[in-house]
Design an enzyme around this catalytic site. Structure first.
Site, PDB file in Angstrom:
ATOM      1  N   ASP A 197      20.315 112.651  30.702  1.00 39.04           N
ATOM      2  CA  ASP A 197      20.391 113.338  29.412  1.00 39.04           C
ATOM      3  C   ASP A 197      21.500 112.776  28.546  1.00 39.04           C
ATOM      4  OD1 ASP A 197      22.310 114.526  31.280  1.00 39.04           O
ATOM      5  OD2 ASP A 197      22.681 116.027  29.717  1.00 39.04           O
TER       6      ASP A 197
ATOM      7  N   GLU B 160      23.712 117.015  32.535  1.00 40.89           N
ATOM      8  CA  GLU B 160      25.138 116.797  32.771  1.00 40.89           C
ATOM      9  C   GLU B 160      25.949 117.162  31.536  1.00 40.89           C
ATOM     10  OE1 GLU B 160      29.012 114.612  32.896  1.00 40.89           O
ATOM     11  OE2 GLU B 160      27.400 114.512  31.418  1.00 40.89           O
ATOM     12  N   GLU B 161      25.400 116.859  30.370  1.00 43.51           N
ATOM     13  CA  GLU B 161      26.148 117.077  29.131  1.00 43.51           C
ATOM     14  C   GLU B 161      26.327 118.552  28.798  1.00 43.51           C
ATOM     15  OE1 GLU B 161      27.775 114.867  27.988  1.00 43.51           O
ATOM     16  OE2 GLU B 161      26.777 112.918  28.108  1.00 43.51           O
TER      17      GLU B 161
ATOM     18  N   ASP C  13      29.412 106.854  35.488  1.00 42.22           N
ATOM     19  CA  ASP C  13      29.387 107.605  34.230  1.00 42.22           C
ATOM     20  C   ASP C  13      30.728 107.502  33.509  1.00 42.22           C
ATOM     21  OD1 ASP C  13      28.547 109.311  32.216  1.00 42.22           O
ATOM     22  OD2 ASP C  13      28.912 111.140  33.352  1.00 42.22           O
TER      23      ASP C  13
END
Length: 406
Positions: free
Chosen positions: A80, A174-175, A197
Site C-alpha cells: 500500500d 502499513e501506512e 522499507d
C-alpha cells in the site's frame, strides 16, 4: 528483470490504504498489485504461493538441498501507499544522467532542489525516478517489493547459489498502522525477518517509536447564545484549551533525533461536540508512559473545571519499539551489516522516526528489523529514487539471504 523495471510497473498500480476504513484490507485496490505479484512469483517457478482474504501474499522458497537446517529467513515489504497526493494515476518520470542540480517535476511547477534535499547532490550521474510532481511516486514501499522480487528471481534462475529457507511476505495497510495486525506468523514460519522499507541506502533500523493514538471527545452544552451566560459549555473552546495544554515545544514540528512528540492529526468541532485525534510517540518506554499520563492529566484537569464527563480520552497503543525483541539476537543485525558491507557501503544504524510492519510483527513475536531500499522523501510529491540505489539494495537483499548458509 531489473529492480527499477519492476518498480516502474508497480507504481502505476494504485494502492492507497484508507485510514477511515475498518475492513482488512482497508482498500480493495491493494488486491490488484497482490494478484500481479502472485502471478509473477508463480511465473518464476515458485509453487508455494498464496493470497489470503486480508490481501497478504505469502511465498516459500525451499532451502538448497542439504541446507534445510539453516535459519528460515523472512523478507517483507508492503504494497500500500499513503492516500495523500494519490487521487489520480501515477506517472513515473525517468531522468537519465541526472546532473545533480534542480530538476523540474513534469509541468507541475514543482522542482526537486538540492538546496532543499541535499542528498540529491550525491546522485549526480545517476538515473533518477520521480513522479510528475502531481502525485507521490509510491517507492514507499514498492521499491522494497521490487527488490525482494528481484531476490526471488535471482535464486530461481541461479540454482547454483546456495541458500536456506526463504519466506517472502507482501503486506497491506502499513501506512495506516495495521500492516502486521492480521499477518499469519505461524503460517509464515520464519525464525526472524527483515522488512525492506527504509530510505537511504545502507541504513538499518532496529529501533522505532513506541506509539499510541489519543482520541479526545468533548461534550459541550449548547444553548441560545443570547441566553448562554453561565450555561453554555462550548466544546470548541474546551478543545482549544486541551490543545493549549499539550506542550508546543514537544509537537512533531519542533523535535528531531531521539525526541518524542505529540501530534494533532484531526480537529472536528461544533459547540455541542468536538473530536480531536493525536498520535503520541516516544523512543523510551518511560517517556511513552509519561506522555500518555500527561494526556490523562489534561483530561482530568478540564473535567474538574467544566464538569465530569466533559472530556473523554481514549488511548490506544499502536505498536512498540522492536529493539527489545531484536536485542537478544545480535546475529540478526550482524548479518545485515555484513550484507551491506559486501556492497562497499558503511552500514548505519538509525532509530526510525516512525513505524514499520516490523514494529507490530516484532511485538507479536517475529523479530523484524528494517533495511533501506534507497528511496527518499516518502509520502511526498518530492519522492525519488535512483536506479543505482534500487539495484544496490536488491543485491543487499540477495547478500543477506545467502549469508546464513553454513
Amino acid at each position: 528483470m531489473k529492480a527499477y523495471q519492476r518498480l516502474l510497473s508497480y507504481v502505476k498500480i494504485s494502492t492507497p490504504s484508507n485510514e477511515e476504513s475498518s475492513s482488512s484490507p482497508s482498500s480493495q485496490c491493494q488486491f490488484d498489485l497482490a494478484r500481479l505479484l502472485v502471478e509473477e512469483l508463480k511465473g518464476l517457478g515458485i509453487s508455494d504461493v498464496s493470497l489470503d482474504e486480508h490481501c497478504y501474499v505469502y511465498a516459500h522458497l525451499p532451502a538448497t538441498e542439504g541446507l534445510e537446517h539453516c535459519k528460515a529467513l523472512g523478507f517483507i515489504a508492503h504494497m500500500d501507499t499513503v492516500s495523500d497526493f494519490c487521487d489520480h494515476a501515477i506517472t513515473p518520470v525517468v531522468t537519465e544522467d541526472y546532473d545533480g542540480k534542480e530538476l523540474p517535476l513534469g509541468t507541475s511547477g514543482r522542482t526537486l532542489s538540492p538546496e532543499m534535499f541535499p542528498h540529491l547532490a550525491s546522485l549526480a550521474g545517476h538515473t533518477l525516478i520521480t513522479s510528475d510532481g502531481t502525485t507521490i511516486l509510491g517507492a514507499d514501499d514498492k521499491a522494497g517489493v521490487a527488490e525482494i522480487m528481484n531476490m526471488v528471481e535471482y535464486f530461481a534462475t541461479h540454482p547454483e547459489v546456495k541458500h536456506g529457507t526463504i519466506k517472502v511476505g507482501f503486506t497491506t495497510d502499513e501506512e495506516v498502522g495495521k500492516g502486521g495486525k492480521y499477518y499469519d506468523i505461524g503460517y509464515f514460519n520464519a525464525d526472524f525477518a527483515y522488512t525492506f522499507d527504509g530510505q537511504t541506502t545502507g541504513e538499518i533500523n532496529a529501533e522505532t517509536f513506541n506509539a499510541a493514538d489519543a482520541n479526545v471527545t468533548i461534550h459541550g452544552v449548547q444553548v441560545h447564545p443570547g441566553r448562554a451566560k453561565d450555561k453554555m459549555i462550548n466544546a470548541i473552546t474546551v478543545g482549544r484549551k486541551f490543545d493549549e495544554l499539550v506542550p508546543e515545544a514537544q509537537t512533531c514540528e519542533h523535535v528531531d533525533g531521539r525526541e518524542g512528540y505529540y501530534h494533532m492529526t484531526n480537529f472536528n468541532g461544533t459547540v455541542s461536540k468536538t473530536t480531536m485525534k493525536y498520535i503520541v510517540r516516544d523512543f523510551s518506554m518511560e517517556g511513552f508512559l509519561a506522555r500518555k499520563a500527561h494526556m490523562r492529566k489534561i483530561a482530568d484537569f478540564l473535567n474538574s473545571v467544566y464538569g465530569e464527563g466533559t472530556v473523554e480520552l481514549e488511548l490506544v497503543d499502536s505498536y512498540f519499539s522492536m529493539y527489545e525483541v531484536i536485542k537478544p539476537m545480535p546475529i540478526i543485525l550482524d548479518h545485515a551489516r555484513t550484507a551491506i558491507k559486501q556492497e562497499g557501503i558503511v552500514p548505519r544504524e538509525v532509530p526510525i522516526r516512525g513505524g514499520t510492519d516490523g514494529s507490530i510483527l516484532s511485538g507479536r513475536g517475529l523479530p523484524c528489523p528494517n533495511i533501506s531500499t534507497g528511496y527518499q522523501n516518502g509520502h511526498s510529491v518530492y519522492e525519488y529514487v535512483s536506479t543505482e540505489a534500487l539495484e544496490t539494495c536488491a543485491r543487499i537483499c540477495i547478500n543477506l539471504a545467502a549469508s546464513f548458509v553454513k
